[in-house]
Enzyme design. Sequence first.
Site, PDB file in Angstrom:
ATOM      1  N   CYS A  87       0.838  -1.195   0.000  1.00  0.00           N
ATOM      2  CA  CYS A  87       0.000   0.000   0.000  1.00  0.00           C
ATOM      3  C   CYS A  87       0.876   1.249   0.000  1.00  0.00           C
ATOM      4  O   CYS A  87       1.882   1.310   0.700  1.00  0.00           O
ATOM      5  CB  CYS A  87      -0.877  -0.038   1.252  1.00  0.00           C
ATOM      6  SG  CYS A  87      -1.758   1.473   1.618  1.00  0.00           S
ATOM      7  N   CYS A  88       0.487   2.247  -0.792  1.00  0.00           N
ATOM      8  CA  CYS A  88       1.127   3.567  -0.751  1.00  0.00           C
ATOM      9  C   CYS A  88      -0.004   4.596  -0.663  1.00  0.00           C
ATOM     10  O   CYS A  88      -1.085   4.293  -0.167  1.00  0.00           O
ATOM     11  CB  CYS A  88       2.012   3.773  -1.987  1.00  0.00           C
ATOM     12  SG  CYS A  88       1.095   3.800  -3.546  1.00  0.00           S
ATOM     13  N   TYR A  89       0.224   5.813  -1.126  1.00  0.00           N
ATOM     14  CA  TYR A  89      -0.811   6.848  -1.055  1.00  0.00           C
ATOM     15  C   TYR A  89      -1.947   6.612  -2.054  1.00  0.00           C
ATOM     16  O   TYR A  89      -3.113   6.603  -1.693  1.00  0.00           O
ATOM     17  CB  TYR A  89      -0.210   8.231  -1.313  1.00  0.00           C
ATOM     18  CG  TYR A  89       0.723   8.686  -0.240  1.00  0.00           C
ATOM     19  CD1 TYR A  89       0.250   9.207   0.949  1.00  0.00           C
ATOM     20  CD2 TYR A  89       2.096   8.570  -0.416  1.00  0.00           C
ATOM     21  CE1 TYR A  89       1.118   9.612   1.952  1.00  0.00           C
ATOM     22  CE2 TYR A  89       2.974   8.975   0.576  1.00  0.00           C
ATOM     23  CZ  TYR A  89       2.478   9.493   1.752  1.00  0.00           C
ATOM     24  OH  TYR A  89       3.338   9.878   2.743  1.00  0.00           O
TER      25      TYR A  89
END
Length: 104
Positions: free
Chosen positions: A63-65
């Site tokens: 997961c990232c932004y």
Amino acid sequence: MSFKIIQAQMARELLDQDKATFVDIRDPQSFDASHIRSSTRLDNSNLQAFLAAADKARPTVVCCYHGMSSQSAAQFLAEQGFSEVYSLDGGFEFWKTCHPDACE
């Protein structure tokens, strides 16, 4: 080896069934403010320890932004021998709108 894109709903099912490892590559302040329940923040400072300890056969969701940077990280993990790696489509920003009850 390559990664796949996973939709938030499918990722939620993996989370609820405890069938995947979730890693978050956002900055410490963003992670501390809120993150996917039971996820681990991953950066260069703990990457080697994570690689050494991780179950590479267990599905791993990155997961990232917004779901862009996580693709590179997911590809890296796939190249390190992780057998089933996913990049979370839409990232944490999308996740928190769909699944606020699954955030810490």
